[in-house]
Design a protein around this motif. Sequence first.
Motif, PDB file in Angstrom:
ATOM      1  N   VAL A 158     -13.987   0.541  64.768  1.00  0.00           N
ATOM      2  CA  VAL A 158     -14.079   1.552  63.716  1.00  0.00           C
ATOM      3  C   VAL A 158     -12.748   2.295  63.671  1.00  0.00           C
ATOM      4  CG1 VAL A 158     -15.276   3.608  62.879  1.00  0.00           C
ATOM      5  CG2 VAL A 158     -16.553   1.838  64.110  1.00  0.00           C
ATOM      6  N   THR A 159     -12.185   2.456  62.482  1.00  0.00           N
ATOM      7  CA  THR A 159     -10.928   3.192  62.357  1.00  0.00           C
ATOM      8  C   THR A 159     -11.078   4.320  61.348  1.00  0.00           C
ATOM      9  OG1 THR A 159     -10.166   1.583  60.705  1.00  0.00           O
ATOM     10  CG2 THR A 159      -9.409   1.280  62.962  1.00  0.00           C
ATOM     11  N   PHE A 160     -10.528   5.462  61.710  1.00  0.00           N
ATOM     12  CA  PHE A 160     -10.495   6.603  60.804  1.00  0.00           C
ATOM     13  C   PHE A 160      -9.164   6.599  60.057  1.00  0.00           C
ATOM     14  CE2 PHE A 160     -13.937   7.882  63.419  1.00  0.00           C
ATOM     15  CZ  PHE A 160     -14.653   8.851  62.720  1.00  0.00           C
ATOM     16  N   SER A 161      -9.196   7.095  58.835  1.00  0.00           N
ATOM     17  CA  SER A 161      -7.980   7.194  58.034  1.00  0.00           C
ATOM     18  C   SER A 161      -7.877   8.594  57.452  1.00  0.00           C
ATOM     19  CB  SER A 161      -8.000   6.159  56.902  1.00  0.00           C
ATOM     20  OG  SER A 161      -6.916   6.369  56.014  1.00  0.00           O
ATOM     21  N   GLY A 162      -6.656   9.101  57.344  1.00  0.00           N
ATOM     22  CA  GLY A 162      -6.448  10.431  56.782  1.00  0.00           C
ATOM     23  C   GLY A 162      -6.243  10.417  55.284  1.00  0.00           C
ATOM     24  N   LYS A 163      -6.424   9.270  54.680  1.00  0.00           N
ATOM     25  CA  LYS A 163      -6.180   9.172  53.245  1.00  0.00           C
ATOM     26  C   LYS A 163      -7.430   9.527  52.452  1.00  0.00           C
ATOM     27  CE  LYS A 163      -2.033   7.939  54.105  1.00  0.00           C
ATOM     28  NZ  LYS A 163      -0.945   8.920  53.957  1.00  0.00           N
ATOM     29  N   GLY A 164      -7.230   9.616  51.139  1.00  0.00           N
ATOM     30  CA  GLY A 164      -8.343   9.980  50.268  1.00  0.00           C
ATOM     31  C   GLY A 164      -8.558   8.975  49.175  1.00  0.00           C
ATOM     32  N   SER A 165      -8.760   9.451  47.973  1.00  0.00           N
ATOM     33  CA  SER A 165      -9.137   8.570  46.867  1.00  0.00           C
ATOM     34  C   SER A 165      -8.067   7.539  46.531  1.00  0.00           C
ATOM     35  CB  SER A 165      -9.438   9.401  45.620  1.00  0.00           C
ATOM     36  OG  SER A 165      -8.325  10.207  45.279  1.00  0.00           O
ATOM     37  N   ASP A 166      -6.797   7.853  46.823  1.00  0.00           N
ATOM     38  CA  ASP A 166      -5.739   6.897  46.525  1.00  0.00           C
ATOM     39  C   ASP A 166      -5.717   5.740  47.505  1.00  0.00           C
ATOM     40  OD1 ASP A 166      -5.026   8.657  48.538  1.00  0.00           O
ATOM     41  OD2 ASP A 166      -2.884   8.363  48.214  1.00  0.00           O
ATOM     42  N   GLU A 167      -6.576   5.797  48.520  1.00  0.00           N
ATOM     43  CA  GLU A 167      -6.577   4.752  49.532  1.00  0.00           C
ATOM     44  C   GLU A 167      -7.865   3.936  49.528  1.00  0.00           C
ATOM     45  OE1 GLU A 167      -4.026   4.077  51.657  1.00  0.00           O
ATOM     46  OE2 GLU A 167      -2.920   5.498  50.447  1.00  0.00           O
ATOM     47  N   LEU A 168      -8.635   3.996  48.463  1.00  0.00           N
ATOM     48  CA  LEU A 168      -9.896   3.265  48.445  1.00  0.00           C
ATOM     49  C   LEU A 168      -9.693   1.762  48.577  1.00  0.00           C
ATOM     50  CD1 LEU A 168     -11.946   5.176  45.739  1.00  0.00           C
ATOM     51  CD2 LEU A 168     -12.288   5.173  48.199  1.00  0.00           C
ATOM     52  N   THR A 169      -8.556   1.253  48.121  1.00  0.00           N
ATOM     53  CA  THR A 169      -8.308  -0.183  48.233  1.00  0.00           C
ATOM     54  C   THR A 169      -8.098  -0.599  49.680  1.00  0.00           C
ATOM     55  OG1 THR A 169      -5.948   0.198  47.850  1.00  0.00           O
ATOM     56  CG2 THR A 169      -7.292  -0.389  45.940  1.00  0.00           C
ATOM     57  N   GLN A 170      -7.829   0.353  50.558  1.00  0.00           N
ATOM     58  CA  GLN A 170      -7.613   0.002  51.956  1.00  0.00           C
ATOM     59  C   GLN A 170      -8.879  -0.569  52.573  1.00  0.00           C
ATOM     60  OE1 GLN A 170      -5.787   3.081  54.235  1.00  0.00           O
ATOM     61  NE2 GLN A 170      -5.787   1.919  56.117  1.00  0.00           N
ATOM     62  N   ASP A 171     -10.032  -0.213  52.032  1.00  0.00           N
ATOM     63  CA  ASP A 171     -11.283  -0.719  52.566  1.00  0.00           C
ATOM     64  C   ASP A 171     -11.352  -2.237  52.444  1.00  0.00           C
ATOM     65  OD1 ASP A 171     -13.874  -0.328  53.708  1.00  0.00           O
ATOM     66  OD2 ASP A 171     -14.724  -0.783  51.748  1.00  0.00           O
ATOM     67  N   GLN A 172     -10.734  -2.794  51.411  1.00  0.00           N
ATOM     68  CA  GLN A 172     -10.748  -4.242  51.224  1.00  0.00           C
ATOM     69  C   GLN A 172      -9.886  -4.941  52.272  1.00  0.00           C
ATOM     70  OE1 GLN A 172      -9.781  -3.402  46.897  1.00  0.00           O
ATOM     71  NE2 GLN A 172     -10.846  -5.336  46.674  1.00  0.00           N
ATOM     72  N   THR A 173      -8.744  -4.351  52.598  1.00  0.00           N
ATOM     73  CA  THR A 173      -7.856  -4.989  53.566  1.00  0.00           C
ATOM     74  C   THR A 173      -8.384  -4.874  54.990  1.00  0.00           C
ATOM     75  OG1 THR A 173      -6.523  -2.957  53.618  1.00  0.00           O
ATOM     76  CG2 THR A 173      -5.789  -4.722  52.156  1.00  0.00           C
ATOM     77  N   THR A 174      -9.095  -3.794  55.299  1.00  0.00           N
ATOM     78  CA  THR A 174      -9.684  -3.684  56.634  1.00  0.00           C
ATOM     79  C   THR A 174     -10.936  -4.551  56.746  1.00  0.00           C
ATOM     80  OG1 THR A 174     -10.856  -1.685  55.907  1.00  0.00           O
ATOM     81  CG2 THR A 174      -8.805  -1.373  57.114  1.00  0.00           C
ATOM     82  N   ALA A 175     -11.690  -4.635  55.661  1.00  0.00           N
ATOM     83  CA  ALA A 175     -12.890  -5.475  55.671  1.00  0.00           C
ATOM     84  C   ALA A 175     -12.534  -6.942  55.852  1.00  0.00           C
ATOM     85  CB  ALA A 175     -13.674  -5.284  54.376  1.00  0.00           C
ATOM     86  N   ALA A 176     -11.339  -7.313  55.428  1.00  0.00           N
ATOM     87  CA  ALA A 176     -10.897  -8.700  55.595  1.00  0.00           C
ATOM     88  C   ALA A 176     -10.832  -9.087  57.064  1.00  0.00           C
ATOM     89  CB  ALA A 176      -9.529  -8.892  54.943  1.00  0.00           C
ATOM     90  N   HIS A 177     -10.749  -8.075  57.947  1.00  0.00           N
ATOM     91  CA  HIS A 177     -10.685  -8.330  59.385  1.00  0.00           C
ATOM     92  C   HIS A 177     -11.922  -7.784  60.104  1.00  0.00           C
ATOM     93  CE1 HIS A 177      -6.540  -9.649  58.923  1.00  0.00           C
ATOM     94  NE2 HIS A 177      -6.329  -8.579  58.188  1.00  0.00           N
ATOM     95  N   SER A 178     -12.987  -7.543  59.329  1.00  0.00           N
ATOM     96  CA  SER A 178     -14.259  -7.042  59.881  1.00  0.00           C
ATOM     97  C   SER A 178     -14.081  -5.719  60.610  1.00  0.00           C
ATOM     98  CB  SER A 178     -14.878  -8.086  60.826  1.00  0.00           C
ATOM     99  OG  SER A 178     -15.111  -9.294  60.142  1.00  0.00           O
ATOM    100  N   LEU A 179     -13.200  -4.886  60.085  1.00  0.00           N
ATOM    101  CA  LEU A 179     -12.935  -3.581  60.679  1.00  0.00           C
ATOM    102  C   LEU A 179     -13.503  -2.499  59.768  1.00  0.00           C
ATOM    103  CD1 LEU A 179     -11.368  -2.368  63.150  1.00  0.00           C
ATOM    104  CD2 LEU A 179      -9.445  -2.041  61.589  1.00  0.00           C
TER     105      LEU A 179
END
Length: 228
Positions: A158-179
């Motif tokens: 599980v990783t926490f991120s300090g970003k907000g709405s501009d970082e919603l696409t990051q969920d796709q790149t982390t999900a690609a590695h089951s994170l």
Amino acid sequence: MAKYHHCKDEPLHALYNNVEKLFPDLFMLFFLLHIHAYFWILFDNAITKHLMTYRRTGCLLSRDLDSSLVAVTLVKQLREAQTFAIGMEDSPNSLDARRVANHIGSEHHEVFFNSEEGIQVLDEVLFSLETYDITTVHASVDRYLIPKYICKNTDSMVTFSGKGSDELTQDQTTAAHSLELTVPFLDHQFTSYYLSLPPEMRIPENGIEKHLRDIFEDSDLILKEILW
């Protein structure tokens, strides 16, 4: 001509029924103190509610204030959290993230990559994002590489991120590695409270970071050069 009191006029003694009118400066002080206290409670809870897991937890860390606040709050509660930074070797972002990690005492990991390594993973990034938008792809290469490193070299799930709405696409790149990605600044209670504040308190110059800086101004949790 003398103006006589009308039954619909507000009586003069009403001034003493309203603290805001009677002591405007004092009222604003208490109002800000209330906001800061509530901000901290909601932000702290936004992180706590995602710690009810047996899995190892980490935090993405950069030189900005947002990720530093998430990291320091996470370490304060978890004490054994890992932090991760990515960038070019000895870049300002990497150096500042290292300083923050040393200050808060996290188990810090640094991921360095060059332009050639970024180009090599472009196909994988495009596949994960499902878009060819130049800006999105450009901003997502490092977001793809760092969860890839985390999954291969650490036990954090599980990783926490300090970003907000501009970082919603990051969920796709982390999900690609089951994170699993957790974004406290998008917590519904936190955002609902912030959006309920008067508009003049949400404009950029007095926005959310202004309140966060005021909250941590007298604390040694955050390095002053990162805070400001």
